[in-house]
Every structure is written in C-alpha cells, then in structure tokens.
Design an enzyme around this catalytic site. Structure first.
Site, PDB file in Angstrom:
ATOM      1  N   GLU A   1       0.880  -1.178   0.000  1.00 36.05           N
ATOM      2  CA  GLU A   1       0.000   0.000   0.000  1.00 36.05           C
ATOM      3  C   GLU A   1       0.908   1.215   0.000  1.00 36.05           C
ATOM      4  O   GLU A   1       1.762   1.351   0.876  1.00 36.05           O
ATOM      5  CB  GLU A   1      -0.920   0.006   1.223  1.00 36.05           C
ATOM      6  CG  GLU A   1      -2.068  -0.982   1.119  1.00 36.05           C
ATOM      7  CD  GLU A   1      -2.930  -0.798  -0.126  1.00 36.05           C
ATOM      8  OE1 GLU A   1      -3.080   0.339  -0.612  1.00 36.05           O
ATOM      9  OE2 GLU A   1      -3.431  -1.819  -0.635  1.00 36.05           O
TER      10      GLU A   1
ATOM     11  N   CYS B   1      -1.625   9.001   4.360  1.00 41.48           N
ATOM     12  CA  CYS B   1      -1.604   8.572   2.962  1.00 41.48           C
ATOM     13  C   CYS B   1      -2.895   8.973   2.265  1.00 41.48           C
ATOM     14  O   CYS B   1      -2.915   9.163   1.054  1.00 41.48           O
ATOM     15  CB  CYS B   1      -1.391   7.076   2.873  1.00 41.48           C
ATOM     16  SG  CYS B   1      -2.538   6.180   3.908  1.00 41.48           S
TER      17      CYS B   1
HETATM   18  P1  NAD Z   1       9.235   4.666   3.143  1.00 41.01           P
HETATM   19  O1  NAD Z   1       8.906   3.956   1.875  1.00 41.01           O
HETATM   20  O2  NAD Z   1      10.409   5.549   3.161  1.00 41.01           O
HETATM   21  O3  NAD Z   1       9.476   3.602   4.319  1.00 41.01           O
HETATM   22  C1  NAD Z   1       8.519   2.617   4.618  1.00 41.01           C
HETATM   23  C2  NAD Z   1       9.210   1.423   5.265  1.00 41.01           C
HETATM   24  O4  NAD Z   1      10.043   0.795   4.276  1.00 41.01           O
HETATM   25  C3  NAD Z   1      10.130   1.807   6.430  1.00 41.01           C
HETATM   26  O5  NAD Z   1      10.009   0.820   7.438  1.00 41.01           O
HETATM   27  C4  NAD Z   1      11.502   1.753   5.791  1.00 41.01           C
HETATM   28  O6  NAD Z   1      12.530   1.489   6.709  1.00 41.01           O
HETATM   29  C5  NAD Z   1      11.327   0.575   4.832  1.00 41.01           C
HETATM   30  N1  NAD Z   1      12.327   0.512   3.744  1.00 41.01           N
HETATM   31  C6  NAD Z   1      12.925   1.550   3.108  1.00 41.01           C
HETATM   32  N2  NAD Z   1      13.829   1.068   2.213  1.00 41.01           N
HETATM   33  C7  NAD Z   1      13.786  -0.292   2.286  1.00 41.01           C
HETATM   34  C8  NAD Z   1      14.500  -1.353   1.656  1.00 41.01           C
HETATM   35  N3  NAD Z   1      15.433  -1.105   0.733  1.00 41.01           N
HETATM   36  N4  NAD Z   1      14.208  -2.637   1.985  1.00 41.01           N
HETATM   37  C9  NAD Z   1      13.269  -2.909   2.921  1.00 41.01           C
HETATM   38  N5  NAD Z   1      12.568  -1.936   3.570  1.00 41.01           N
HETATM   39  C10 NAD Z   1      12.820  -0.647   3.253  1.00 41.01           C
HETATM   40  O7  NAD Z   1       7.901   5.452   3.584  1.00 41.01           O
HETATM   41  P2  NAD Z   1       7.690   6.433   4.828  1.00 41.01           P
HETATM   42  O8  NAD Z   1       8.364   7.732   4.560  1.00 41.01           O
HETATM   43  O9  NAD Z   1       7.967   5.725   6.098  1.00 41.01           O
HETATM   44  O10 NAD Z   1       6.105   6.672   4.764  1.00 41.01           O
HETATM   45  C11 NAD Z   1       5.499   7.612   3.946  1.00 41.01           C
HETATM   46  C12 NAD Z   1       4.914   6.951   2.708  1.00 41.01           C
HETATM   47  O11 NAD Z   1       4.029   5.909   3.104  1.00 41.01           O
HETATM   48  C13 NAD Z   1       4.076   7.881   1.856  1.00 41.01           C
HETATM   49  O12 NAD Z   1       4.362   7.641   0.501  1.00 41.01           O
HETATM   50  C14 NAD Z   1       2.640   7.449   2.167  1.00 41.01           C
HETATM   51  O13 NAD Z   1       1.698   7.722   1.163  1.00 41.01           O
HETATM   52  C15 NAD Z   1       2.805   6.002   2.382  1.00 41.01           C
HETATM   53  N6  NAD Z   1       1.712   5.449   3.168  1.00 41.01           N
HETATM   54  C16 NAD Z   1       0.766   4.706   2.508  1.00 41.01           C
HETATM   55  C17 NAD Z   1      -0.295   4.179   3.226  1.00 41.01           C
HETATM   56  C18 NAD Z   1      -1.331   3.340   2.531  1.00 41.01           C
HETATM   57  O14 NAD Z   1      -1.985   2.547   3.190  1.00 41.01           O
HETATM   58  N7  NAD Z   1      -1.491   3.462   1.235  1.00 41.01           N
HETATM   59  C19 NAD Z   1      -0.402   4.409   4.594  1.00 41.01           C
HETATM   60  C20 NAD Z   1       0.572   5.194   5.222  1.00 41.01           C
HETATM   61  C21 NAD Z   1       1.643   5.685   4.501  1.00 41.01           C
END
Ligand code: NAD
Length: 465
Positions: free
Chosen positions: A245, A279
């Site tokens: 998501e 989000c």
């Molecule tokens: P992000 O993608 O930077 O990080 C999300 C998670 O992924 C973190 O735990 C991070 O450590 C991990 N991650 C990052 N690189 C990785 C890798 N190479 N391998 C494995 N894991 C990795 O996102 P964020 O800044 O924490 O959150 C904001 C984003 O989340 C926004 O784009 C928002 O829209 C989205 N979001 C979506 C929903 C939804 O349900 N659609 C809900 C909340 C947030």
C-alpha cells in the site's frame, strides 16, 4: 530509554548501527536511542517466527490472545498516545484516536479467529466431500511507515495472527519507540514467544535482510511507491506473496451544487490535519468554475481555524513535518510558492493553498506528504473526474454534491480504492477494506474480512468414501 529487538518473546539489545529517534516538534528531545537490528538478528527473528507453534492452536485460543493484547493496550492508552504525539508529531487528539483504532483492530480480528475459513464445493463424484480450506501462509514480514506507527503494524499483524500466521515486524526507523511499546504490550499480553517479533532498523539494513534466506513466506508493506516497487520485485524473485500500500495524491471534487460550508470544512481537515501526512490526506481540489471563488474564500476561513500549536495541546490540528529533510524537500519543490517558515524549533510548515495550478504541474502530480493543497477549476463533473483521474495514484477520493445522479457517475468512474460522497478523503473504518488502485497499491486490500485473501492460502480438499 533504549531501543531493543523483540525476538522469540524476549526484549534484547539490538547490536547494529546507532539508531536515534528525535521529537519532530522539538528536535533536541531524544525520544529513544540504541542500535538497529543486525542481519543475524533478522535470521533469528524469522527462525523464531517459523518455529512458533501458533497455527496449531485453536481459533478460540488465538482469539483469547488477541483480546488480551487489546486489553494491555487499553491499560496504557494515554501513554501510547503521548508516545505517538512525541515521536511522529501527531496531534494528541488524533494520536488517541490511533490507539483506539489499535484496540478496535485487535478486537475485530479476535472475532475473526472463530469465523469460517472455507467453503463446501459440490463434487463431481457422488458421495464425496469437497471443500476449500484457508490455511496460514507462514512467517509474514511486515514493513511499515512512521505516520501510523502503531495502527499500521497492527492492521497487518492482527489479521496475520488471526488466520494462524506468525510475524516479524520491521517498523520505520523514525518511530522505534512506538514499535517498542507494541512489543511491550504483546509481551504483557503473553502473546506466545516467536509469534510476534520486532526488528528495529533501517530498510536498507535489516529490512532487505528479512527477505533473504527463504524463511519469509509473505511480505506486507506500507510506505512510498519507490520502496514498494523495489520490494515487489524482490518478493517476485523469491516467489513469495507481496502486498504493497503506497502513496497517494488524493482528490476532493466540488460540484456546483455542493454545500460549500460542509465541503470547505471537510477538505481543510482532510488536507491539513497532521500536516497532510496521512496517505489518504486530500492534496488536490477540483472545483466547478461556478463555485471555485466562493469555495476558496471558505477554505481560507477554515485554514485560519487550524493554528500551528504544540502537538500535546488539545487544540492542535497540524503538527510538524516528520524530519528537517522532509520539510526541505517540500519547500524545494514549492520554490517561490513556499510559505514563510515559523519561528518554532520543530519542522513546522504553515498550511498552504495553491490556486490555479496546471493539473500537469509537479505540485499537482507528485505526493508531497505535507499541508499543501492544489486547487484547480473544471467546467463540469465530467471534466472534474477526468482531471481527478489524471495522476498515477488512486488511493482515496471525495465528491461534494447534493445530486445523487452525479454521485453515482463519480462512484463508477473515479479511479480510487476508497471513495466518499460528502465526506473527506482521510480515514476508513477499521473493519472496512482499505487500499488503493493504480500506482497506490499492488491491488490487494487490508483490514476487515478482505485481509483473509492475503494472509491465507487456499487448499482444495476432496474426501471420498
Ligand atoms: P518509506 O517507503 O520511506 O518507508 C517505509 C518502510 O520501508 C520503512 O520501514 C523503511 O525502513 C522501509 N524501507 C525503506 N527502504 C527499504 C528497503 N530497501 N528494503 C526494505 N525496507 C525498506 O515510507 P515512509 O516515509 O515511512 O512513509 C510515507 C509513505 O508511506 C508515503 O508515501 C505514504 O503515502 C505512504 N503510506 C501509505 C499508506 C497506505 O496505506 N497506502 C499508509 C501510510 C503511509
């Protein structure tokens, strides 16, 4: 306060690189420090999840555990809400709501533990019993963002556990304290050892390690589109289930017959509360030309009612951005349209409305994750829907109208997984399916009964006399 890993039922010191979590309202306030997990701890977390005897417990036993966990969170509600406010800058009222949601999710899935998990399928052979049985997938890796630092881990972990899976959670490195409180409450609730594990750290460090070695059977991710797509490829190479998501550029359409007071109040709340860092936050408005001038006046009046205030103040609605670099990124994208930054220690950005934007411009297309609202005009509902659909995202959408015919047209044509009429784009009931269309999702759904699709495999059984 030290960050720990929670492995096989024990909190243990993490052994990797330094990990530091700062309060975004007041960056000299260190919320928690310690170290990230290591690849070795990742392997041990997965082994603990693989060896836990959970699937063999009865549904009522699993339900009991989830109810107990809900109870332990209930005992620490205020402390957990304060932790969310402090660690990720969420206004305290919304932080309390998030903890309430955690409890509701655990209770809902406790109920799911005793509901049917299959169907009888009439067999070609007379006298045979044929049925489909839903079985747990196995150890699930959950990778989660910082913006709902307790609710998102639980809306993945609760269904995973309800349907008999075990979990390794890799929370955001920006919200380790919130994740630690989840581990502590799981421990207090006597969630059996190895059923729920937490490995703290960055994505590139431990997150990636969790997908290696063949023990993880499914990965559920919430976060940015870039990371989600990268993990989708890794999961496809390992041929394991993946659910993502991701981002949004959520739209509110205002028709010429809308109640403009209602629309302005709900759009301002959806766009600016928690500094637009949900989000599902509203980041675009497409308004009918006949009412756009009046709507913008009313939106300005609503913005004036949303002051920047300390997140622990009950009146606070907005709060800071999560990090200095997030604010720099947004200000950089806005260029000359960026607001003047306030004289506050945290990463606050005043709510900003951008008028007359070209629907193709960067500010109308990219997810900013900030209190910035792009307002655009359209001639009629058809054109509004066309502009609304003109982004790569499709998470949530709203239409304000009094005309049921227009509402029905919009519901069928809007490209979004969650659609409201006369409501704002944010939030969804904790027991309703949640997820996006197009680039916002890998097209499965979380929450409610829909979660059974991801967290189970179907086995077709035939028993002959
Ligand atoms: P992000 O993608 O930077 O990080 C999300 C998670 O992924 C973190 O735990 C991070 O450590 C991990 N991650 C990052 N690189 C990785 C890798 N190479 N391998 C494995 N894991 C990795 O996102 P964020 O800044 O924490 O959150 C904001 C984003 O989340 C926004 O784009 C928002 O829209 C989205 N979001 C979506 C929903 C939804 O349900 N659609 C809900 C909340 C947030």
């Amino acid at each position: 306060m030290r960050v720990n890993a929670y492995l096989a039922g024990q909190l243990e010191p993490a052994e990797g690189n330094a990990l530091l979590s700062l309060n975004p309202s007041q960056p000299d306030d260190v919320v928690i420090e310690g170290a990230t997990g290591t690849p070795d701890q990742a392997t041990r977390a997965l082994a603990a999840a693989a060896n836990a005897t959970w699937a063999s417990r009865s549904g009522p036993e699993r339900a009991e555990v989830l109810y107990r966990w809900a109870g332990k969170i209930g005992e620490r509600t205020e402390e957990m809400a304060q932790a969310i406010a402090r660690e990720v800058g969420k206004p305290i009222g919304e932080a309390r709501g998030e903890v309430g949601r955690c409890i509701a999710i655990l209770r809902y899935y406790a109920g799911e533990c005793v509901r049917e998990v299959g169907n009888v399928v009439p067999a070609l052979t007379a006298g045979s019993l044929q049925y489909s049985l839903r079985q747990p997938v196995g150890p699930c890796v959950l990778i989660t963002p910082w913006n709902f630092p307790m609710a998102i881990p639980l809306w993945k972990a609760a269904p995973a556990l309800a349907y008999g899976n075990t979990v390794v959670l890799k929370p955001s490195e920006l919200s380790p304290y919130c994740a630690q409180l989840l581990a502590e409450t799981a421990h207090a609730a006597e969630v059996p050892a190895g059923v729920f594990n937490v490995l703290q750290g960055t994505g590139a460090g431990v997150g990636a390690a969790l997908l290696e070695g063949g023990l993880a059977k499914a990965v559920s991710f919430t976060g940015s589109q870039k990371v989600g797509m990268m993990l989708a490829e890794a999961a496809a190479r390992a041929n394991i289930k993946f659910q993502g998501e991701m981002g949004g550029k959520n739209v509110a359409i205002v028709a010429h017959d809308a109640d403009l007071d209602q629309a302005a109040a709900l759009i301002a709340g959806g766009a600016f509360r928690f500094a637009g860092q949900k989000c599902t936050a509203t980041s675009r408005v497409v308004a009918d030309r006949r009412v756009i001038a009046e709507l913008t006046i009313k939106l300005r009046e609503q913005i004036a009612k949303l002051p920047l205030a300390p997140v622990t103040d009950a009146a606070c609605a907005i709060g800071p951005l999560i990090t200095a670099s997030s604010r720099e990124r947004v200000v950089g994208k806005m260029g000359g349209l960026a607001p003047v930054l306030p004289e506050l220690p945290g990463y606050f950005l005043p709510p900003t409305m951008l008028e007359d934007l070209d629907p193709e411009s960067v500010l109308a297309q990219e997810e900013l994750f900030a209190p910035v609202l792009a307002v655009m005009a359209a001639d009629n509902l058809d054109q509004s829907i066309e502009i609304a659909n003109r982004t790569p995202f499709g998470l949530s959408a709203a239409l304000f109208t009094k005309n049921i015919g227009q509402a029905l047209t919009y519901i069928s044509r809007i490209e979004a997984g969650m659609v409201r009429v006369n409501g704002d784009t944010t939030g969804v009931d904790p027991h309703a399916p949640f997820g996006g269309m197009k680039g916002s999702s890998t097209h499965s759904r979380e929450q409610g009964r829909a979660a059974i699709e991801f967290y189970t495999d179907i086995k077709t059984v035939q028993i002959n006399p």
